[in-house]
Each structure stands twice: as structure tokens, then as C-alpha cells.
Design a protein around this motif. Structure first.
Motif, PDB file in Angstrom:
ATOM      1  N   ARG A 110      64.825 -17.295  59.161  1.00 18.53           N
ATOM      2  CA  ARG A 110      65.231 -18.051  57.968  1.00 18.53           C
ATOM      3  C   ARG A 110      65.011 -17.194  56.719  1.00 18.53           C
ATOM      4  O   ARG A 110      63.900 -16.734  56.458  1.00 18.53           O
ATOM      5  CB  ARG A 110      64.438 -19.346  57.863  1.00 18.53           C
ATOM      6  N   TRP A 111      66.084 -16.981  55.974  1.00 18.15           N
ATOM      7  CA  TRP A 111      66.048 -16.253  54.711  1.00 18.15           C
ATOM      8  C   TRP A 111      66.513 -17.206  53.622  1.00 18.15           C
ATOM      9  O   TRP A 111      67.511 -17.903  53.782  1.00 18.15           O
ATOM     10  CB  TRP A 111      66.988 -15.055  54.764  1.00 18.15           C
ATOM     11  N   THR A 112      65.789 -17.255  52.501  1.00 15.25           N
ATOM     12  CA  THR A 112      66.151 -18.181  51.425  1.00 15.25           C
ATOM     13  C   THR A 112      66.493 -17.424  50.150  1.00 15.25           C
ATOM     14  O   THR A 112      66.064 -16.292  49.927  1.00 15.25           O
ATOM     15  CB  THR A 112      65.015 -19.183  51.144  1.00 15.25           C
ATOM     16  N   THR A 129      69.012 -21.697  52.236  1.00 13.11           N
ATOM     17  CA  THR A 129      69.616 -20.494  52.798  1.00 13.11           C
ATOM     18  C   THR A 129      70.835 -20.122  51.952  1.00 13.11           C
ATOM     19  O   THR A 129      71.274 -20.898  51.092  1.00 13.11           O
ATOM     20  CB  THR A 129      70.050 -20.716  54.254  1.00 13.11           C
TER      21      THR A 129
END
Length: 161
Positions: A110-112, A129
Motif C-alpha cells: 500500500r502506497w499513499t 492510494t
């Protein structure tokens, strides 16, 4: 869902062109780029959204990282390293106002979205995201006092490389 599935209602269908990927850059940097970002890049390429957001795709990500990454890593407002530095954040684009747009690895794939907001001289973080953030930001469904009031219909132009 793919980037095209999520963003077609907002940006229109992706351009009909052969979409390059990031495989060579991932090998060179020794990283796996966030899946959502890579999918967006393959679908929409290097693009300008409504003359405000510039998104680095397969054609511009490396040169942009080389040019802006070290500057951002030295900024007192950016709280970490930038790819290709191991463990760094992905600098994926900017706004016409000079805001720098990042993806921050939160673990588990998970990248935000985060940003250095130039005119505010601060660091913005979201828990969204890339695809969530773009969809909500471009439809005015998240409070962003640093983004413009968007037109009803967005324009998507290939970025100048």
C-alpha cells in the motif's frame, strides 16, 4: 480494478497507444514500483491533467527523479528519501504551482499520496492510494484547499518529454 476502470469516468478512456512499462527502470533502481502507479503509467502514460497536474509516466519518471529527487531529499519539508534511494518515496509528479507529488510506502503493497506543498511550505499526507486520491481530488470530493476548483470535464494531454 485497473486505473482505466477507476479513472475513465473522470479522465476519459486512456489514449489508444502502445503503453510502455517501467520494467527497465525497476531493474536499474532495484525496486518494484507501486502497482497502481505502474498501471496508471501504462494506461495514461506521461500526462498533464487539466493543465494543472503533471504525471510522470514511463517516459519521464527517471529524468524527473534525477532532476528533482535530490532537491526534494534536501528539503526540510520532505520527511524522507526519494527513489531511487533504497526505501525512498516515489516522486510521481507535480502541479503547475510547484507542489511535488509523492507516493509513500505504508507496507503490504500500500502506497499513499503525499505532497510537498510549495506555496504552503509544508508536507501534506493522505491515507488514499493514487487512484483513490486522483478520483476524489479531481471530482472535488476531498477537501483540498491547495488544489483548484476543477472544471466539469477534465482534459488529459500527453506530457512533453
Amino acid at each position: 480494478m485497473s486505473a482505466a476502470d477507476v479513472l475513465t469516468p473522470v479522465l476519459g478512456r486512456p489514449p489508444q497507444r502502445a503503453a510502455a512499462g517501467f520494467e527497465a527502470l525497476e531493474r536499474e533502481w532495484g525496486v518494484t514500483l507501486p502497482e497502481e502507479y505502474a498501471d496508471f503509467g501504462r494506461a495514461y502514460g506521461d500526462a498533464t491533467i487539466s493543465d494543472f497536474i503533471f504525471v510522470c509516466g514511463p517516459g519521464t519518471l527517471e529524468s524527473y527523479a534525477v532532476r528533482m529527487g535530490p532537491r526534494m531529499a534536501r528539503s526540510p519539508f520532505v520527511p524522507g528519501q526519494v527513489l531511487p534511494t533504497e526505501g525512498g518515496m516515489l516522486l510521481w509528479g507535480n502541479t503547475v504551482e510547484g507542489d511535488q507529488l509523492f507516493l509513500v510506502d505504508r507496507g503490504g503493497g500500500r502506497w499513499t499520496v503525499a505532497a510537498f506543498r510549495r506555496n504552503w511550505a509544508d508536507w501534506y499526507e493522505s491515507d488514499l492510494t493514487l487512484l483513490e486520491w486522483l478520483r476524489l481530488a479531481l471530482t472535488g470530493r476531498i477537501a483540498t484547499d491547495w488544489l483548484p476548483e476543477w472544471p466539469k470535464r477534465h482534459t488529459l494531454m500527453p506530457a512533453q518529454q
